[in-house]
Each structure stands twice: as C-alpha cells, then as structure tokens.
Design a protein around this motif. Sequence first.
Motif, PDB file in Angstrom:
ATOM      1  N   THR A  95       0.834  -1.211   0.000  1.00  0.00           N
ATOM      2  CA  THR A  95       0.000   0.000   0.000  1.00  0.00           C
ATOM      3  C   THR A  95       0.863   1.253   0.000  1.00  0.00           C
ATOM      4  N   HIS A  96       2.106   1.114   0.447  1.00  0.00           N
ATOM      5  CA  HIS A  96       3.021   2.255   0.452  1.00  0.00           C
ATOM      6  C   HIS A  96       3.845   2.324  -0.845  1.00  0.00           C
ATOM      7  N   THR A  97       4.242   1.161  -1.357  1.00  0.00           N
ATOM      8  CA  THR A  97       5.076   1.134  -2.563  1.00  0.00           C
ATOM      9  C   THR A  97       4.264   1.258  -3.841  1.00  0.00           C
ATOM     10  N   LYS A  98       2.972   0.924  -3.768  1.00  0.00           N
ATOM     11  CA  LYS A  98       2.070   0.974  -4.935  1.00  0.00           C
ATOM     12  C   LYS A  98       2.481  -0.042  -6.009  1.00  0.00           C
ATOM     13  N   LYS A  99       3.313  -1.022  -5.642  1.00  0.00           N
ATOM     14  CA  LYS A  99       3.783  -2.006  -6.610  1.00  0.00           C
ATOM     15  C   LYS A  99       2.674  -2.998  -6.927  1.00  0.00           C
ATOM     16  N   LYS A 100       2.418  -3.214  -8.210  1.00  0.00           N
ATOM     17  CA  LYS A 100       1.394  -4.165  -8.659  1.00  0.00           C
ATOM     18  C   LYS A 100       2.010  -5.044  -9.740  1.00  0.00           C
ATOM     19  N   LYS A 107      -9.756   5.157  -3.172  1.00  0.00           N
ATOM     20  CA  LYS A 107      -9.908   4.784  -4.587  1.00  0.00           C
ATOM     21  C   LYS A 107     -11.118   5.473  -5.204  1.00  0.00           C
ATOM     22  N   ASP A 149      -2.591  11.521  -3.472  1.00  0.00           N
ATOM     23  CA  ASP A 149      -1.377  12.166  -3.965  1.00  0.00           C
ATOM     24  C   ASP A 149      -1.669  13.463  -4.713  1.00  0.00           C
ATOM     25  N   SER A 183      -1.749  -5.952  -6.735  1.00  0.00           N
ATOM     26  CA  SER A 183      -0.604  -6.036  -5.835  1.00  0.00           C
ATOM     27  C   SER A 183      -0.426  -7.440  -5.276  1.00  0.00           C
ATOM     28  N   HIS A 234      -4.468   6.549   4.575  1.00  0.00           N
ATOM     29  CA  HIS A 234      -4.421   6.585   3.111  1.00  0.00           C
ATOM     30  C   HIS A 234      -4.604   8.024   2.608  1.00  0.00           C
TER      31      HIS A 234
END
Length: 326
Positions: free
Chosen positions: A172-177, A279, A266, A189, A263
């Motif tokens: 949730t912090h890195t936003k890596k999917k 979201k 940005d 993710s 959350h």
Amino acid sequence: MKMTCLDLDSEASELCGQRLIEGENVKRHTLKHSNEKPHQCDVCEKRFARGGDVKKHMLIHNEKKPHRCDVCEKRFARSGNLKRHMFTHTEEKPLRCDVCERRFAHGGSLKRHMLTHTKEKPHRCGVCEKRFAQGGYLQIHMVIHTKQKPHQCVVCEKGFARGGYLKTHMLTHTKKKSHRCDVCEKVFSRRGYLKTHMLTHTKQKSHRCGVCEKRFARGGYLKTHMLTHTKEKPHRCYVCEKRFARCGDLKTHMLIHTKKKPHRCDVCEKKFGLISNLKRHILTHTKEKLHRCDVCGKNFSDISNLKRHMLTHTKKKPHRCYTCDN
C-alpha cells in the motif's frame, strides 16, 4: 537400538509410530507431540522445539542470505529455500497426490493438500480446543488469544501478527502491482486479488448456499453469506461492544475509535481511513467511470451509485417506512 514412537512411555507420543533410534533422536521427536518448545529466540522471544530451528530462525534477524539464485539473483538465508525457489523457474512439480493426481513442487505443499482428503486436523489450540489442519492456521488463530503483533510497518507503524501480513501491507506504500490479468491487463498487488478478479471473466461460481441456493465464486464469500441466515455476529468491538458479522466490517468500524486515516490522496493530499474510500475519491480527479450497467450501458464512477441505479431496472423497493408500512 530402534524403536517406534508407539513404544515410548508417554501420553503425548501415542500416535505416529515413526521408527526412531534411542537417545537424542527420541527426545527431539517427542517434542512434536508434547508441543514443548524449550529453545527461545533472544531477539523476538519466539520459541522452538529444537535448537537447530532457532539457528535457522536467527537468519531472519541477522539478514544474512548467502544462497543466490543464478537466474534472477534473488538471495535466500537457507539452501532449502533456494531449492524450492528454483521450481518457480523450472515449473517442475515432481510430487503427485495418489488420490487426485494433482502435482506439487514441494513436499510441504503435498502434505497440506493431503489433509483435504483425510479431513484430519492434528493441530489443537491449547486455549479453546479448536483444531486446525495446518500448524500455520493454528499460529494465526493464536493471535486471537495473545493479541501479539510483533511485525511493525516502518512507514505508518501499524502492527501485524504475521510477517506475511506486513509484506502485503507494505504494497500500500510502494504501490507495486506485479500481478497482471492476461485478459484485460488490469494489475494487482497480490496474487490472491488477481485470482479473485479472474472469476469476473470465467463467471464460475462453484460454491452454493444450502439454504437459498445462491452461488458464489469463492468459499469465503459463501461463509460470509451464511451469516445472513444464522444472524451470527462473532466479531465484537472491544471499545463499544458493537458486534459484526464480518471481520472486515469490524476493522472498518474501529477507525471510528482510532481516528486514523493512513491513506492519502497524492493529488490533493486529502486523507482517508479506508483505501476503498481513497480509490473512490481518486475517480473525482480522473473522471473515470469504471462501473457499467449491463442493462442500459450507463457508466458510473462509484459502484454504490450503480447499485442504486439498478433499482430502476428491477423495480425493487427495499426500504420500508415503519410509520405507514409503505
């Protein structure tokens, strides 16, 4: 001199009949049955039945990973973990279930799978007597009694009972999917989220409610649905005593008490307690309308708006006035 576990004069070791050699092997083996864990980690105080297990565990803390994969260069603390990892490259599954012929890459995976056939639950909670098929499930369950959350996020300081939960949370912090759907190319993710998403393409619903015959894509959805019939609410808020049918609903409710909003958007930096709310908020910036009505084709940015819209097609009126009964 060889003997079996059945020969040992101990109530705790009456079951397996495994052949052993007298001495230290017998002592180590009987710890499996007695659940005694005399060896403790000096760092996190986790306990183990064998001293060798403590040494392996300590690699988590000293972060030494001497074993490197020649394909992707990922490093591992233990050679056994590297061997298991290599199957992800070779896709080899040498182990086969004798019952259903399903194949597995690791012996542990096969053993866990076999419990689905035998229905055996050898792991018992010493507090509430509840039984589990896998030791990992028992460890997860024990958090209910101990309330321990030793794994802490370095970003938001949120605590977790298991390291796996922390790893998932960190996304949730890195936003890596990294998990992509081959049909619509949507990315996720977690692999589990992708599997759930794939059901939207296959439309498969193999889990059926025995009461109303409604069908579900996942067993977890069916379990949650069954609470609508039993009216059971097993999850209780320890602050205000309010009860909930689902664990997720309780977690959502707890944000009322904690006031935490981890959350952040940005774009405008507005904060939200739930990532789902974030979201939905993001769509106000992107103007995307991802939810489409299958009847008239109208698009909506929020799924709740779509649900309300669907009532115009079904003509359902679910809300009743308690004054005039209309």
